[in-house]
Design an enzyme around this catalytic site. Structure first.
Site, mmCIF file in Angstrom:
data_model
loop_
_atom_site.group_PDB
_atom_site.id
_atom_site.type_symbol
_atom_site.label_atom_id
_atom_site.label_comp_id
_atom_site.label_asym_id
_atom_site.label_seq_id
_atom_site.Cartn_x
_atom_site.Cartn_y
_atom_site.Cartn_z
ATOM 1 N N CYS A 2 0.869 -1.200 -0.037
ATOM 2 C CA CYS A 2 -0.111 -0.025 -0.059
ATOM 3 C C CYS A 2 0.862 1.154 0.106
ATOM 4 C CB CYS A 2 -1.007 0.236 1.435
ATOM 5 S SG CYS A 2 -2.335 -1.233 1.130
ATOM 6 N N ARG A 27 6.596 -0.377 -3.954
ATOM 7 C CA ARG A 27 6.046 -1.018 -2.547
ATOM 8 C C ARG A 27 5.164 -2.538 -2.755
ATOM 9 N NH1 ARG A 27 6.515 2.614 1.549
ATOM 10 N NH2 ARG A 27 4.894 1.422 2.694
ATOM 11 N N TRP A 71 -2.732 -2.933 -1.512
ATOM 12 C CA TRP A 71 -2.434 -4.356 -1.693
ATOM 13 C C TRP A 71 -3.273 -5.046 -0.839
ATOM 14 C CZ3 TRP A 71 -0.404 -8.262 1.787
ATOM 15 C CH2 TRP A 71 0.472 -9.363 1.006
ATOM 16 N N ASN A 97 -3.758 2.989 4.797
ATOM 17 C CA ASN A 97 -2.669 1.433 4.750
ATOM 18 C C ASN A 97 -2.974 0.858 6.263
ATOM 19 O OD1 ASN A 97 -1.852 2.672 2.432
ATOM 20 N ND2 ASN A 97 0.210 3.293 3.194
ATOM 21 N N GLY A 98 -3.009 -0.574 6.088
ATOM 22 C CA GLY A 98 -3.007 -1.200 7.478
ATOM 23 C C GLY A 98 -4.239 -1.906 7.344
ATOM 24 N N GLU A 471 20.300 -17.263 0.029
ATOM 25 C CA GLU A 471 19.860 -16.126 -0.664
ATOM 26 C C GLU A 471 19.797 -16.145 -2.292
ATOM 27 O OE1 GLU A 471 18.628 -13.382 0.028
ATOM 28 O OE2 GLU A 471 19.128 -11.881 -1.304
ATOM 29 N N LYS A 475 16.434 -15.111 -4.272
ATOM 30 C CA LYS A 475 16.301 -14.201 -5.160
ATOM 31 C C LYS A 475 15.797 -14.805 -6.695
ATOM 32 C CE LYS A 475 16.973 -11.361 -3.824
ATOM 33 N NZ LYS A 475 17.121 -10.485 -2.603
ATOM 34 N N GLU A 478 11.942 -15.684 -6.137
ATOM 35 C CA GLU A 478 11.389 -14.376 -5.837
ATOM 36 C C GLU A 478 10.960 -13.724 -7.261
ATOM 37 O OE1 GLU A 478 12.037 -10.586 -3.151
ATOM 38 O OE2 GLU A 478 13.651 -11.579 -3.827
ATOM 39 N N HIS A 494 21.458 -36.134 2.712
ATOM 40 C CA HIS A 494 20.556 -36.464 3.633
ATOM 41 C C HIS A 494 19.240 -36.457 2.896
ATOM 42 C CE1 HIS A 494 23.981 -37.024 6.404
ATOM 43 N NE2 HIS A 494 24.259 -35.753 6.145
ATOM 44 N N LYS A 593 7.471 -4.548 -1.334
ATOM 45 C CA LYS A 593 8.675 -4.294 -0.879
ATOM 46 C C LYS A 593 8.817 -4.153 0.691
ATOM 47 C CE LYS A 593 12.935 -2.646 -1.675
ATOM 48 N NZ LYS A 593 13.987 -3.667 -1.972
HETATM 49 C C1 AGP Z 1 13.991 -9.876 -0.751
HETATM 50 O O1 AGP Z 1 14.434 -9.738 -2.099
HETATM 51 C C2 AGP Z 1 12.525 -9.493 -0.250
HETATM 52 N N1 AGP Z 1 11.890 -8.497 -0.998
HETATM 53 C C3 AGP Z 1 12.328 -9.843 1.238
HETATM 54 O O2 AGP Z 1 12.738 -11.146 1.737
HETATM 55 C C4 AGP Z 1 12.764 -8.898 2.237
HETATM 56 O O3 AGP Z 1 14.416 -8.775 2.558
HETATM 57 C C5 AGP Z 1 11.948 -9.011 3.610
HETATM 58 O O4 AGP Z 1 10.644 -8.646 3.417
HETATM 59 C C6 AGP Z 1 12.674 -8.042 4.586
HETATM 60 O O5 AGP Z 1 12.486 -6.763 4.308
HETATM 61 P P1 AGP Z 1 13.080 -5.560 5.241
HETATM 62 O O6 AGP Z 1 14.626 -5.680 4.945
HETATM 63 O O7 AGP Z 1 12.749 -4.186 4.812
HETATM 64 O O8 AGP Z 1 12.502 -5.727 6.618
#
Ligand code: AGP
Length: 598
Positions: A2, A27, A71, A97-98, A471, A475, A478, A494, A593
Site C-alpha cells: 500500500c 512497494r 495491496w 494503509n493497514g 539468498e 532471489k 522471487e 541426507h 517491497k
Molecule cells: C528480498 O528480496 C525480499 N524482498 C524480502 O525477503 C525482504 O528482504 C524482507 O521482506 C525483509 O524486508 P526488510 O529488510 O525491509 O525488513
C-alpha cells in the site's frame, strides 16, 4: 505494501498524485485510486496497474488531493475494493494503509445506523465512521473515529467542505510529511514521491494526527495536544529514485553496489570512527532478528560476529521471535531491516525491549519506523532501493555487520592491530572487486540461458557461504518463479540428492576457505547424479573448473568477505534468468517491497 500520497498546493493535483503513485509502485500493489477536491470530490479507482487508472481519468481541476495504491488484505483486488472510499454523502473520502481489526463490529454498528457499504474492505468502515462523527469539524471527527479503531493505519482524509485541508494520521504504518519551498504541503508513505519537492521531512509517529493546510503542517496527538517532530534531511535525489537508463530498477541497483559499498564504508573505517559505531558497552551475546533477505544477512552476521568479535550469536526470524517463550532477553538484539518498516521486525524489537534488553538496528531508511523503536541505529547508505528484490541493501547490510563486528572485536581485543589492518584493506578493495563481478555479466547471462527453462534449481554452499546459497535461491524464486532451494552442501546426501538428475541444475559456491575440499567432494556427489553444476568460484581455480560445467569467476577476497562478491554473481544470474522468462522483475507477483502486515 500500500502506498499513500497527498498534495496540497497551487498546481493541478491530479498529475502530481499519479506521478507520486508511480514512484510508490515498487512497494507492491494490485489496484490504485485518487481523489481530488473540486466542486465535488472527484474519485477514480481501478484494479490493476496505474496505467488502467490513468486510462479512466477525466479532467479534474483541483489543487488538493490524495492517491493510493492498494495491496489487498480484506477483499480481492477489484475496482470497488480500491481506495479512496467515500461516505454515503459522497463528501468525505479516505485512503488507508493497514488493517482495521475491529472493522466488523464497527461496520455492524454503522449498518444499524443506516450507512450503506459497497465493498468488502475494512477501510470503508473508516469513511462511514468519520462521516458519522462529523459535525463540521473534520479533524475532530478523524480524532474521535481513530480512538475507536483497533489495528493499525496510515490514513488520509479529505472533505468537500474543507477544500484546502488534508487530515492524516499514523499508527504503525509509515507516513512522512514535508513542505516545499513554494509552500506546497505533501504527505506520502515514504520520501520517494516527495523528492523533487523537498529534501526536508517530518516523520509522523504513532498516535500523531497531521493537518496539512496551505503552506502549514500541524502535528498533534489524538487529543489535540501539539507534538514536535524534528525536520530531518534526506539527501537522496530524484535521480536516485529513477531508473537512469537501466531496463529495470533491480539491474540498476545491482550495478550501484560498488558505490553503495563505498558510501557505507566512508567515515567509518579508521580506528576512531570504528570505535564510535557501536555505542553499546558490555556486549557478550548477540541475537539477530530479521526477515527474508535481511535474515540471510543476519545468518552471515553470525559467522562474522563469532569470528571477529568472539560473540555468541543466534539468529531468529522476526516473525518467530515474537512468539517464543523467552521471559527475559539477555543478548543484545540486533534487528536488520532495509526498509525499517517490516512489521514483524518492528514488533520483535518491541518484544525484545519488553524482555529487558538493549536493541540496535541496521536499516537503510532515515526516519523509518525502526529508527524510533531501536535504542541504536547503524545506517546502510545504499540510497533508495525500488526493486522488490533486495540487492544493494543486502550487500550494504553485510558491510554494516563487518564494521560492527570489527568495532566490537577491537574493543574486546579479539581483533589485533595486524588483523585490523588486513580487514580494513580487504573492505577497501570490495567496491572494485564487486565491479569485477559485474564485468562478467555476459558469462552469467550464458548460465541464465541454460537454467531459465528449468523447473527446479538447487544452490549449495557451506559455512559463511551457506546463507548465500539461501539468498541465491530466494532471489531466483522471487523474481523468476522457478522453484529454488538453498542447502548446506553437506546436507544434500541426507535427502535432496534424491531429486537430482540431468534436468535439475545445481549452483555451487566454492571459495578458498576451510570448507573448499569438502565443497569439491560435495560437487562430485552432485555431478555423479548427472545434475549440471555451475560454480561461483575463484577465477584461477583450475581444479574446480575440471569438476563443473561453468565457473562464474569472482575475485579472491579474505574468505570472510567472500559473500559480498559471490552474491552479486547470483543476483545477476537471477536477474537474467527472470528476464529470459519475461517476468515482472521489479514487481514480482504477490510480493511487496515493504511488508507492513504480519
Ligand atoms: C528480498 O528480496 C525480499 N524482498 C524480502 O525477503 C525482504 O528482504 C524482507 O521482506 C525483509 O524486508 P526488510 O529488510 O525491509 O525488513
Amino acid at each position: 505494501m500500500c502506498g499513500i500520497v497527498g498534495y496540497n498546493g497551487r498546481k493541478d493535483a491530479l498529475p502530481i498524485l499519479i506521478e507520486g503513485l508511480k514512484r510508490l509502485e515498487y512497494r507492491g500493489y494490485d489496484s490504485a485510486g485518487v481523489v481530488v477536491i473540486g466542486q465535488q470530490l472527484m474519485v477514480q479507482k481501478a484494479a490493476g496497474q496505474i496505467s488502467v487508472l490513468e486510462g479512466r481519468l477525466e479532467d479534474a481541476p483541483g489543487t488538493v488531493g490524495l492517491g493510493h495504491t492498494r495491496w489487498a488484505t480484506h477483499g480481492k483486488p477489484s475496482d470497488v475494493n480500491a481506495h479512496p472510499f467515500v461516505d454515503c454523502t459522497g463528501d468525505l473520502a479516505v485512503i488507508h494503509n493497514g488493517i482495521v481489526e475491529n472493522y466488523q463490529a464497527l461496520k455492524d454498528e454503522l449498518l444499524e445506523k443506516g450507512h450503506e457499504f459497497v465493498s468488502e474492505t475494512d477501510t470503508e468502515t473508516l469513511a462511514h465512521l468519520f462521516e458519522d462523527l462529523y459535525d463540521g469539524d473534520l479533524v475532530a471527527a478523524v480524532r474521535a473515529g481513530l480512538r475507536r479503531v483497533e489495528g493499525n493505519y496510515a490514513v488520509g482524509v479529505v472533505h468537500k467542505d474543507h477544500p484546502s485541508t488534508i487530515v492524516a494520521a499514523r499508527k504503525e504504518n509509515p507516513l512522512v510529511v514535508g513542505t516545499s519551498p513554494a509552500g506546497e504541503t505533501l504527505l506520502a508513505s515514504d520520501v520517494t514521491p516527495l523528492l523533487g519537492f523537498t529534501n526536508e521531512f517530518q516523520f509522523v509517529e504513532d498516535g500523531d494526527v497531521v493537518v496539512l493546510g496551505e503552506g502549514t503542517i500541524e502535528i498533534t496527538d489524538l487529543d489535540g495536544r501539539p507534538v514536535d517532530r524534528p525536520v530531518q534531511t534526506v539527501d537522496w535525489s530524484v535521480e536516485d529514485a529513477q531508473r537512469g537508463g537501466f531496463e529495470h530498477f533491480m539491474l540498476k541497483e545491482i550495478f550501484e553496489q560498488p558505490q553503495a559499498i563505498l558510501e557505507s564504508l566512508m567515515g567509518r573505517i579508521t580506528e576512531e570512527e570504528l570505535s564510535n559505531l557501536v555505542p553499546v558497552e558490555d556486549v557478550d551475546k548477540v541475537k539477530i532478528i530479521a526477515c527474508g533477505t535481511s535474515y540471510h544477512a543476519g545468518l552471515i552476521g553470525k559467522y562474522i560476529l563469532e569470528a571477529l568479535a568472539g560473540l555468541d550469536t543466534t539468529v531468529e526470524m522476526a516473525s518467530e521471535y515474537r512468539y517464543s517463550n523467552l521471559a527475559r532477553e539477555t543478548a543484545l538484539v540486533l534487528a536488520i531491516t532495509q526498509s525499517g518498516e517490516t512489521i514483524d521486525t518492528i514488533s520483535a524489537v518491541r518484544e525484545a525491549k519488553r524482555r529487558g534488553t538493549t536493541t540496535m538496528a541496521i536499516t537503510n531508511v532515515v526516519g523509518s519506523s525502526i529508527t524510533r523503536e531501536a535504542d541504536h541505529i547503524v545506517y546502510t547508505r545504499a540510497g533508495p532501493e525500488i526493486g522488490v528484490a533486495a540487492t544493494k541493501t543486502f550487500t550494504t547490510q553485510l558491510i554494516a555487520l563487518y564494521l560492527i563486528a570489527i568495532s566490537l572485536g577491537t574493543r574486546r581485543r579479539t581483533v589485533g592491530a595486524e588483523q585490523l589492518r588486513v580487514l580494513r584493506e580487504g573492505l577497501r578493495r570490495l567496491p572494485s572487486q564487486v565491479q569485477q563481478v559485474l564485468n562478467s555479466k555476459n558469462l552469467i547471462k550464458g548460465v541464465a540461458e541454460t537454467i531459465h527453462d528449468r523447473r527446479d534449481v538447487y544452490f549449495i554452499g557451506r559455512n559463511i557461504n551457506y546463507p548465500i546459497a539461501l539468498e541465491g535461491a530466494l532471489k531466483l524464486k522471487e523474481i523468476s518463479y522457478i522453484h529454488a532451494e538453498g542447502y548446506p552442501a553437506g546436507e544434500m546426501k541426507h535427502g535432496p540428492n534424491a531429486l537430482l538428475g540431468p534436468e535439475t541444475p545445481v549452483i555451487a559456491i566454492v571459495v578458498d576457505d576451510l570448507v573448499r575440499p569438502k565443497m569439491l567432494s560435495n560437487i562430485g556427489e552432485v555431478a555423479a547424479r548427472e545434475s549440471p553444476v555451475y560454480a561461483v568460484g575463484l577465477e584461477e581455480d583450475v581444479e574446480l573448473e575440471k569438476l563443473v560445467d561453468v565457473v562464474i569467476p569472482v575475485p579472491r577476497t579474505n574468505a570472510i568477505f567472500s559473500p559480498v562478491v559471490v552474491v552479486v554473481a547470483l543476483q545477476l544470474l537471477s536477474y537474467y534468468t527472470a528476464h529470459m522468462r519475461g517476468c515482472s522483475i521489479d514487481k514480482p507477483r504477490n510480493l511487496a517491497k515493504s511488508v507492513t502486515v504480519e
